[in-house]
Design an enzyme around this catalytic site. Structure first.
Site, short mmCIF file in Angstrom:
data_model
loop_
_atom_site.label_atom_id
_atom_site.label_comp_id
_atom_site.label_asym_id
_atom_site.label_seq_id
_atom_site.Cartn_x
_atom_site.Cartn_y
_atom_site.Cartn_z
N LYS A 68 17.05 -13.14 8.02
CA LYS A 68 16.73 -12.45 6.58
C LYS A 68 17.68 -12.16 5.71
O LYS A 68 17.44 -12.28 4.48
CB LYS A 68 15.99 -11.20 7.34
CG LYS A 68 14.93 -11.24 7.87
CD LYS A 68 14.14 -9.88 8.29
CE LYS A 68 13.05 -10.30 9.18
NZ LYS A 68 12.23 -9.17 9.51
N ASP A 104 8.39 -6.25 4.84
CA ASP A 104 8.73 -5.65 5.99
C ASP A 104 8.60 -3.90 5.85
O ASP A 104 7.85 -3.18 6.75
CB ASP A 104 9.89 -5.77 6.43
CG ASP A 104 9.98 -6.98 7.45
OD1 ASP A 104 8.94 -7.62 7.80
OD2 ASP A 104 11.08 -7.53 7.62
P1 NDP Z 1 19.22 -8.13 13.07
O1 NDP Z 1 19.69 -9.13 13.67
O2 NDP Z 1 19.16 -8.16 11.44
O3 NDP Z 1 19.61 -6.77 13.59
C1 NDP Z 1 19.63 -6.52 14.84
C2 NDP Z 1 20.08 -5.03 15.12
O4 NDP Z 1 20.03 -4.84 16.52
C3 NDP Z 1 21.86 -4.89 14.94
O5 NDP Z 1 22.15 -3.55 14.44
C4 NDP Z 1 22.26 -5.09 16.18
O6 NDP Z 1 23.25 -4.28 16.62
C5 NDP Z 1 21.27 -4.25 17.12
N1 NDP Z 1 21.05 -5.06 18.55
C6 NDP Z 1 20.83 -6.09 19.02
N2 NDP Z 1 20.88 -6.11 20.25
C7 NDP Z 1 21.08 -5.20 20.83
C8 NDP Z 1 21.00 -4.40 22.06
N3 NDP Z 1 21.16 -5.06 23.32
N4 NDP Z 1 21.59 -3.36 22.27
C9 NDP Z 1 21.58 -2.27 20.96
N5 NDP Z 1 21.69 -2.70 19.88
C10 NDP Z 1 21.23 -4.28 19.54
O7 NDP Z 1 17.40 -8.27 13.43
P2 NDP Z 1 16.24 -7.57 12.35
O8 NDP Z 1 16.71 -6.37 11.60
O9 NDP Z 1 15.80 -8.70 11.55
O10 NDP Z 1 15.17 -7.51 13.44
C11 NDP Z 1 15.30 -6.69 14.61
C12 NDP Z 1 14.08 -6.60 15.54
O11 NDP Z 1 12.77 -6.05 14.61
C13 NDP Z 1 13.51 -7.82 15.95
O12 NDP Z 1 13.26 -7.59 17.25
C14 NDP Z 1 12.29 -8.09 15.17
O13 NDP Z 1 11.43 -9.15 15.98
C15 NDP Z 1 11.68 -6.89 14.97
N6 NDP Z 1 10.90 -7.02 13.78
C16 NDP Z 1 9.55 -6.69 13.84
C17 NDP Z 1 8.69 -6.68 12.65
C18 NDP Z 1 6.95 -6.53 12.80
O14 NDP Z 1 6.55 -7.11 11.81
N7 NDP Z 1 6.94 -5.87 13.88
C19 NDP Z 1 9.08 -6.83 11.29
C20 NDP Z 1 10.65 -7.26 11.38
C21 NDP Z 1 11.42 -7.18 12.34
P3 NDP Z 1 24.74 -4.64 16.01
O15 NDP Z 1 24.91 -4.06 14.63
O16 NDP Z 1 25.80 -3.96 17.00
O17 NDP Z 1 25.03 -6.28 16.22
#
Ligand code: NDP
Length: 268
Positions: A68, A104
């Site tokens: 994104k 979103d």
């Molecule tokens: P990003 O990749 O931008 O961010 C992911 C975040 O998750 C980061 O802060 C990362 O931490 C953290 N993270 C990843 N793995 C872990 C873990 N194992 N333990 C703890 N923290 C973790 O993702 P998005 O923000 O784009 O999306 C996040 C989620 O939201 C996804 O699962 C997506 O499917 C869902 N989503 C659902 C929507 C809906 O319509 N229902 C709409 C938008 C998103 P770090 O900074 O340390 O890397």
């Protein structure tokens, strides 16, 4: 494009095979007699987004994890709320120019509308979704704090005036709503933070929500165990999808009609 060729839309992501967006948008296109087709594109490298979009002759697209922010950078023009946060989840081809929007945050507000009396919110995660939700909540007058596993991605939130914590520094404040915006639990069985910390925070909270949909994540299982009112990301998905579809169909249908029809696709 030939006159009777259906318009082509897609969702970009990695992973993307779990996405329900094709089902939702294709159902709306069919039911509202809009000649178009919506598919999935697995994209490894976010910097290839723009060339892939135009090579596939797309009319519009959605963008999911982890592209994104790359989508924001790829746009010729970004409009509305997406400009504030640097995160784009909806792309439109406007005369060969790539235009970006974010649906979103409004989708999530729609989802948590039934949760009443919310003032304090803890957002877990510091990615694109966390940025969108935190800024939107802030604009709506909520107090927001952010918890992430690592420090790096928190700097944006610190600069924007939010209290931020890592797992090691998180105090046990009381929140009305705790939201998991991490991808922990999406394709694994991880908690978004250590389970003891989550349990202590959730025990004092009234509501919880997960952005992930289509499965009961470890985070939601814990909410269930603690008897907290919670919801998964399905309503957020619906909310963002309705608004994205409105851009795809260029405002020619009522939002209520898109919502009603898109909701039907959740039965499948
Ligand atoms: P990003 O990749 O931008 O961010 C992911 C975040 O998750 C980061 O802060 C990362 O931490 C953290 N993270 C990843 N793995 C872990 C873990 N194992 N333990 C703890 N923290 C973790 O993702 P998005 O923000 O784009 O999306 C996040 C989620 O939201 C996804 O699962 C997506 O499917 C869902 N989503 C659902 C929507 C809906 O319509 N229902 C709409 C938008 C998103 P770090 O900074 O340390 O890397």
């Amino acid at each position: 494009m030939m006159k009777n060729t259906p318009l082509l839309f897609a969702i970009f992501g990695n992973p993307v095979k779990h996405s329900r967006s094709p089902l939702m948008h294709n159902h709306v296109f069919k039911r509202l007699h809009f000649k178009a087709c919506y598919t999935r594109i697995h994209l490894e490298d976010g910097s290839k987004l723009k060339e892939t979009f135009f090579a596939q002759r797309l009319e519009g697209a959605n963008v999911t994890v982890p592209h994104k922010e790359a989508a924001f950078k790829a746009c010729d023009e970004v409009r509305g709320f997406a400009k504030e946060i640097g995160v784009v989840n909806t792309l439109i081809n406007e005369n060969g120019k790539l235009i970006g929007y974010n649906t979103d945050a409004d989708g999530f507000l729609f989802a948590v509308e039934p949760f009443k009396g919310i003032k304090n919110i803890l957002i877990i995660g510091a990615g694109g979704t966390a940025k969108a939700l935190s800024r939107k909540f802030q604009l709506e007058g909520f107090r927001v704090e952010v918890l992430n596993r690592s420090q790096g991605n928190l700097s944006y939130f610190k600069e924007a005036g939010f209290e931020t914590y890592t797992w090691e520094t998180c105090p046990l404040h009381t929140y009305d709503l705790i939201v998991n915006t991490t991808s922990a639990g999406l394709s694994d069985e991880n908690y978004p933070a250590p389970v003891e910390l989550l349990r202590a925070l959730l025990e004092k909270s009234s509501y919880a929500a997960d952005a992930i949909y289509g499965k009961v994540t470890p985070f939601l299982k814990l909410c269930n165990e603690l008897d907290i009112t919670y919801k998964d990301g399905a309503d957020m998905l619906l909310g963002q999808g309705v608004l994205a579809n409105n851009y795809f169909t260029k405002g020619q249908f009522e939002l209520e009609d898109i919502q009603k029809v898109m909701q039907e696709s959740f039965k499948y």
